[in-house]
Structures are given as structure tokens and as C-alpha cells.
Design a protein around this motif. Structure first.
Motif, PDB file in Angstrom:
ATOM      1  N   MET A 108       0.838  -1.171   0.000  1.00 53.86           N
ATOM      2  CA  MET A 108       0.000   0.000   0.000  1.00 53.86           C
ATOM      3  C   MET A 108       0.886   1.239   0.000  1.00 53.86           C
ATOM      4  O   MET A 108       1.880   1.300   0.685  1.00 53.86           O
ATOM      5  CB  MET A 108      -0.914   0.001   1.225  1.00 53.86           C
ATOM      6  CG  MET A 108      -1.863  -1.158   1.286  1.00 53.86           C
ATOM      7  SD  MET A 108      -3.616  -0.828   1.440  1.00 53.86           S
ATOM      8  CE  MET A 108      -3.814   0.672   2.244  1.00 53.86           C
ATOM      9  N   SER A 109       0.476   2.205  -0.769  1.00 54.66           N
ATOM     10  CA  SER A 109       1.238   3.443  -0.861  1.00 54.66           C
ATOM     11  C   SER A 109       0.604   4.492   0.055  1.00 54.66           C
ATOM     12  O   SER A 109      -0.506   4.309   0.559  1.00 54.66           O
ATOM     13  CB  SER A 109       1.220   3.946  -2.311  1.00 54.66           C
ATOM     14  OG  SER A 109      -0.061   4.439  -2.632  1.00 54.66           O
ATOM     15  N   PRO A 110       1.284   5.615   0.268  1.00 49.81           N
ATOM     16  CA  PRO A 110       0.689   6.695   1.048  1.00 49.81           C
ATOM     17  C   PRO A 110      -0.634   7.186   0.439  1.00 49.81           C
ATOM     18  O   PRO A 110      -1.556   7.575   1.158  1.00 49.81           O
ATOM     19  CB  PRO A 110       1.759   7.793   1.028  1.00 49.81           C
ATOM     20  CG  PRO A 110       3.048   7.056   0.819  1.00 49.81           C
ATOM     21  CD  PRO A 110       2.699   5.890  -0.058  1.00 49.81           C
ATOM     22  N   ILE A 111      -0.738   7.150  -0.884  1.00 49.40           N
ATOM     23  CA  ILE A 111      -1.989   7.561  -1.536  1.00 49.40           C
ATOM     24  C   ILE A 111      -3.118   6.601  -1.165  1.00 49.40           C
ATOM     25  O   ILE A 111      -4.247   7.026  -0.883  1.00 49.40           O
ATOM     26  CB  ILE A 111      -1.806   7.637  -3.062  1.00 49.40           C
ATOM     27  CG1 ILE A 111      -0.845   8.768  -3.415  1.00 49.40           C
ATOM     28  CG2 ILE A 111      -3.145   7.811  -3.769  1.00 49.40           C
ATOM     29  CD1 ILE A 111      -0.453   8.827  -4.873  1.00 49.40           C
ATOM     30  N   ASP A 112      -2.819   5.290  -1.145  1.00 52.80           N
ATOM     31  CA  ASP A 112      -3.825   4.295  -0.751  1.00 52.80           C
ATOM     32  C   ASP A 112      -4.271   4.531   0.686  1.00 52.80           C
ATOM     33  O   ASP A 112      -5.459   4.444   1.002  1.00 52.80           O
ATOM     34  CB  ASP A 112      -3.271   2.872  -0.894  1.00 52.80           C
ATOM     35  CG  ASP A 112      -2.969   2.510  -2.330  1.00 52.80           C
ATOM     36  OD1 ASP A 112      -3.767   2.870  -3.210  1.00 52.80           O
ATOM     37  OD2 ASP A 112      -1.930   1.860  -2.561  1.00 52.80           O
ATOM     38  N   GLU A 113      -3.313   4.809   1.535  1.00 58.11           N
ATOM     39  CA  GLU A 113      -3.628   5.043   2.952  1.00 58.11           C
ATOM     40  C   GLU A 113      -4.517   6.280   3.103  1.00 58.11           C
ATOM     41  O   GLU A 113      -5.488   6.272   3.854  1.00 58.11           O
ATOM     42  CB  GLU A 113      -2.340   5.203   3.764  1.00 58.11           C
ATOM     43  CG  GLU A 113      -2.549   5.254   5.244  1.00 58.11           C
ATOM     44  CD  GLU A 113      -3.185   3.994   5.815  1.00 58.11           C
ATOM     45  OE1 GLU A 113      -4.027   4.133   6.736  1.00 58.11           O
ATOM     46  OE2 GLU A 113      -2.852   2.891   5.360  1.00 58.11           O
ATOM     47  N   ALA A 114      -4.195   7.340   2.382  1.00 59.93           N
ATOM     48  CA  ALA A 114      -5.015   8.559   2.449  1.00 59.93           C
ATOM     49  C   ALA A 114      -6.412   8.298   1.892  1.00 59.93           C
ATOM     50  O   ALA A 114      -7.411   8.804   2.420  1.00 59.93           O
ATOM     51  CB  ALA A 114      -4.334   9.688   1.670  1.00 59.93           C
ATOM     52  N   ALA A 115      -6.496   7.487   0.820  1.00 60.99           N
ATOM     53  CA  ALA A 115      -7.799   7.183   0.219  1.00 60.99           C
ATOM     54  C   ALA A 115      -8.689   6.420   1.194  1.00 60.99           C
ATOM     55  O   ALA A 115      -9.905   6.621   1.214  1.00 60.99           O
ATOM     56  CB  ALA A 115      -7.608   6.383  -1.067  1.00 60.99           C
TER      57      ALA A 115
END
Length: 90
Positions: free
Chosen positions: A1-8
Motif C-alpha cells: 500500500m502506498s501513502p496515496i492508498d492510505e489517504a484514500a
């Protein structure tokens, strides 16, 4: 998981609300949306293909099947060279 996935993940409710608003505004009888659950990728693809095939009109033409002259020998096994066909479904 990327930081973008985590924010999403933190914005899930916002994305759901936006999706519902978009569907309500754009889903029409002429151009309906089709939603497919892709949490299981293989099942999602098969579901989408099945839905597409069910939507295609039946264009069968009742024609007699052709009769083939016997070969006079056993059928040969097909050879594919360097490229192999994909595995059959099922």
C-alpha cells in the motif's frame, strides 16, 4: 500500500458519497451504469464478461448444419509452433 492508498482509505465515505451522486446524475435508461464487484479480480472479470454476453442480442439463424465428407484417416493433432493458445476457461 502506498501513502496515496492510505489517504484514500481515510476518505472512503467521501468517495462513496461522490460515487452515489455521480450515479444518480448520470445513470439513464439509454446509458445505464453497470457496477461489478472486483474485490475478487478473477470473479469480477468473469461476471463482467457474462453480463456483456447476456446483453448481446440473439442473432442465431436457423440453418442446417453442413455435412462433411469423411477424411478417410484419423484427424491430425494441431501444432502451434512457438506460441501456445490460452488455457480454456473452467
Amino acid at each position: 500500500m502506498s501513502p496515496i492508498d492510505e489517504a484514500a482509505r481515510q476518505r472512503y465515505a467521501d468517495y462513496t458519497e461522490a460515487r452515489q451522486a455521480m450515479l444518480a446524475a448520470t445513470d439513464t435508461k439509454h446509458a445505464p451504469w453497470t457496477l461489478v464487484d472486483f474485490n475478487d479480480q478473477k470473479r469480477g472479470r468473469l461476471t463482467l464478461i457474462r453480463d456483456l454476453l447476456y446483453r448481446l442480442p440473439d442473432t442465431r439463424i436457423d440453418e442446417p448444419l453442413p455435412t462433411l465428407t469423411p477424411l478417410g484417416h484419423e484427424s491430425f493433432e494441431e501444432e502451434f509452433g512457438g506460441k501456445k493458445p490460452i488455457k480454456p476457461f473452467g
